[in-house]
Design a protein around this motif. Structure first.
Motif, PDB file in Angstrom:
ATOM      1  N   ALA A   1      40.614  47.619  25.152  1.00 27.77           N
ATOM      2  CA  ALA A   1      40.198  48.755  24.748  1.00 27.77           C
ATOM      3  C   ALA A   1      41.106  49.438  25.033  1.00 27.77           C
TER       4      ALA A   1
ATOM      5  N   ILE B   1      43.850  52.273  22.212  1.00 34.30           N
ATOM      6  CA  ILE B   1      44.040  53.280  21.911  1.00 34.30           C
ATOM      7  C   ILE B   1      45.471  53.771  21.662  1.00 34.30           C
TER       8      ILE B   1
ATOM      9  N   HIS C   1      47.719  51.898  21.130  1.00 34.75           N
ATOM     10  CA  HIS C   1      48.526  51.903  19.891  1.00 34.75           C
ATOM     11  C   HIS C   1      47.896  51.634  19.005  1.00 34.75           C
ATOM     12  N   ARG C   2      46.592  52.978  18.702  1.00 32.81           N
ATOM     13  CA  ARG C   2      45.910  52.980  17.933  1.00 32.81           C
ATOM     14  C   ARG C   2      46.095  52.213  16.726  1.00 32.81           C
TER      15      ARG C   2
ATOM     16  N   ASP D   1      42.210  49.202  15.129  1.00 33.42           N
ATOM     17  CA  ASP D   1      41.103  49.617  15.138  1.00 33.42           C
ATOM     18  C   ASP D   1      40.413  48.355  15.844  1.00 33.42           C
ATOM     19  N   PHE D   2      40.076  48.182  16.681  1.00 36.71           N
ATOM     20  CA  PHE D   2      39.797  46.837  17.517  1.00 36.71           C
ATOM     21  C   PHE D   2      38.249  46.793  17.167  1.00 36.71           C
ATOM     22  N   GLY D   3      37.558  48.451  16.717  1.00 41.56           N
ATOM     23  CA  GLY D   3      35.942  47.964  16.319  1.00 41.56           C
ATOM     24  C   GLY D   3      35.513  47.359  14.937  1.00 41.56           C
ATOM     25  N   ASN D   4      36.700  47.386  14.441  1.00 41.15           N
ATOM     26  CA  ASN D   4      36.290  46.685  13.303  1.00 41.15           C
ATOM     27  C   ASN D   4      35.519  45.589  13.433  1.00 41.15           C
ATOM     28  N   PRO D   5      34.367  45.704  12.411  1.00 36.63           N
ATOM     29  CA  PRO D   5      32.994  44.844  12.774  1.00 36.63           C
ATOM     30  C   PRO D   5      33.653  43.118  11.912  1.00 36.63           C
TER      31      PRO D   5
END
Lengths: 183, 396
Positions: B252, B256, B258-259, B261-265
């Protein structure tokens, strides 16, 4: 600290779900997820509201990440996320809207607009003694949805604007420099 | 699959990515006091278990250890006071990360844990003890292999991001709080333990009966928070989500930073874990710890057989051997060499049920068998006692 790259600002917080049904059943105003909330009314009555809440919660989860072992979540500070999302999502300010019930068709709507036969499904009597001597009232069909149900991103570190990612990474940060021994 | 040694070399170039664990990796989490570490031995392939000389020499200690293990596995509140450092399955077996120990990393499984798990959670099964011990081994190993897979995925990200992801993450569980007012709410990453138990259940269900699975599910249900949630993460979708949430938990802050998008389902995180890769099983070292004396059992009570390096042919065997045709004789010669390195899986090498003295059958060509008996106490050589076709050998 300092390697030439600025440290991103972050928000540390948690998702909170406030539900009158959960409070009626447990005495607690809030819980940490829709799945953990106790329900009182039949799902066929409340389904339109919960479907909207589930979309809302999904988006809150989508734009934040788990931060163990504290039971918290983190996300980029709003200003930085807006820049990222505006560039990535063709101008649609998704992140900003996840905190706004309007997007999910709940803000400014009465419960009865979404859930027919609401009043008939309410418990009798429609009020009862809550914890700490307060009286709980079951919301009538004319009540605003967000008075009875609401999701919220709640910062847990204050002032929230001043949380820097290097505070979290400490000596693991790429900007970390060992303190000088002499002055 | 990139060998872990290669990953370690690269990780060594990233500041803080590797550390040096000071605790002996073979130290049992539920160990009572400062004692010398027992011997550990590397295991390769599927081991075979022999409990033919099962012998509890100190019944009081055995009972005490059973209770201690039960409290540890089930996370009983009093367990912490008795010096037990881990709960759930980790009280029985554990994974030492290559981030922390570059020489002795791997999965550790004590023989004592197999005996205790069998006694506490598997003894109601209507299968022989050797088979139950093999089940205990598989269950513990599958769980720990998930931790290896997560470790490996972490390394992969660390190389991409040039960031010490795993050690930063683990430091949070034992380090000082970044802010006043924060309180740790979990002693271990609960979602990872759920995923590890789910992986174990998903693997076992492929080969075990419904009765066995019910028993294993009961074992999982008695474990502490996180571990027992593995029961709800066995479907493809829920397992993928548990895995994704595990990796998001590790990455997590770096996402952040490295910007990313780890939340992408719509991201398939399972692809990052070497769980179905056959080489993953051989890439992660597995060690068995010989510590039976610490739970009141005789040292040879439970034997893990990996190979048979020494065989003595009895006079009866030699007489029968001379009657076999040349191809069978030649096959025996070849098999003798093969089993010096690795034993074939059952039924090609299996213990014969209810035979006294304990006897093992090794399959040869054209329906022939050789019967072998394990070494007598104090001896090292197995004995080849008979050879013939399966009818002559009493296989019906």
């Amino acid at each position: 600290m300092g390697n030439g790259f600025p440290a991103p600002e972050v928000e540390v917080g948690r998702i909170v779900f406030r539900s009158w049904e959960h409070e009626w059943q447990t005495g607690d105003k809030e819980t940490f997820s829709l799945a953990s909330a106790k329900k009182l009314l039949p799902s066929e009555i409340t389904r339109p509201i919960y479907e909207a809440l589930e979309r809302w919660e999904r988006d809150l989860l989508r734009f934040s990440l788990p931060y163990p072992p504290y039971g918290l979540r983190i996300r980029r500070a709003k200003s930085e996320w807006l820049d990222l999302m505006l560039s990535a999502y063709k101008g649609e300010p998704l992140f900003y809207l996840v905190e706004n019930a309007t997007k999910y068709g709940l803000e400014g709507r009465s419960i009865g607009e979404l859930c027919p036969n609401w009043d008939a499904a309410l418990p009798e009597p429609r009020s009862k003694q809550g914890r700490f001597g307060t009286t709980l009232h079951a919301p009538l069909a004319g009540s605003n949805v967000t008075w009875a149900y609401e999701l919220e991103w709640r910062p847990t570190v204050f002032p929230e604007q001043e949380v820097n990612i290097d505070d979290l990474l400490r000596h693991f940060s790429p900007r970390y420099r060992e303190p000088a021994i002499f002055g | 699959m990139i060998p872990v040694d290669d990953l370690i070399s690269e990780l060594g170039l990233i500041r803080n990515a590797l550390g040096e664990e000071t605790v002996d990796p073979s130290r049992r989490p539920r160990r009572r006091g400062p004692r010398e570490s027992p011997a550990s031995e590397r295991v390769s392939g599927d081991p075979i278990f022999d409990s033919g000389q099962w012998d509890v020499t100190d019944p009081d200690l055995w009972e005490e250890e059973k209770q201690r293990a039960r409290r540890a596995v089930e996370g009983d509140g009093s367990a912490g006071q008795s010096g037990i450092s881990r709960t759930g399955i980790e009280a029985l077996a554990w994974y030492v990360s290559f981030h922390d120990d570059q020489r002795a990393w791997g999965v550790y499984i004590p023989l004592s844990s197999l005996a205790l798990m069998d006694e506490l959670y598997l003894s109601n099964l209507r299968i022989g003890r050797d088979r139950r011990l093999n089940l205990a081994w598989s269950a513990l190993l599958f769980h720990e292999q998930m931790h290896f897979a997560v470790d490996y995925a972490c390394a992969w990200f660390e190389l991409v991001l040039r960031a010490p992801t795993r050690r930063e993450f683990m430091a949070r569980f034992k380090g000082q709080l970044p802010f006043a007012g924060l309180t740790p709410s979990e002693a271990y990453l609960e979602i990872e333990e759920a995923a590890a138990n789910a992986h174990m259940l998903r693997q076992l269900v492929r080969k075990e009966s419904r009765q066995v699975m019910r028993t294993i599910e009961g074992f999982v249900a008695r474990q502490p928070p996180g571990y027992k949630e593995g029961l709800r993460a066995t479907s493809d979708a829920s397992f993928a989500e548990a895995t994704a949430e595990t990796l998001r938990s590790y990455f997590a802050i770096w996402a952040i930073e490295h910007r990313l998008d780890f939340g992408n389902p719509k991201t398939d995180w399972l692809r990052l874990l070497p769980l179905d890769d056959e080489s993953a099983g051989s890439e992660c070292p597995v060690y068995v710890i010989n510590d039976l004396d610490e739970i009141g059992m005789a040292a040879g009570s439970l034997r893990l057989i990996q190979c048979i390096s020494e065989i003595v042919e009895t006079a009866d065997f030699e007489r029968q051997f001379r009657r076999q045709d040349a191809e069978v004789r030649s096959d025996w010669g070849r098999k003798k060499e093969e089993i010096k390195i690795r034993l074939p899986s059952p039924p090609r090498f299996e213990k014969l049920k209810d035979w006294k003295p304990p006897t093992w059958s090794l399959r040869l060509r054209a329906g022939h068998r050789a019967h072998l008996r394990p070494p007598d106490p104090g001896m090292t050589a197995w004995r080849a006692v008979a050879i013939g076709n399966h009818k002559e050998m009493g296989h019906g």
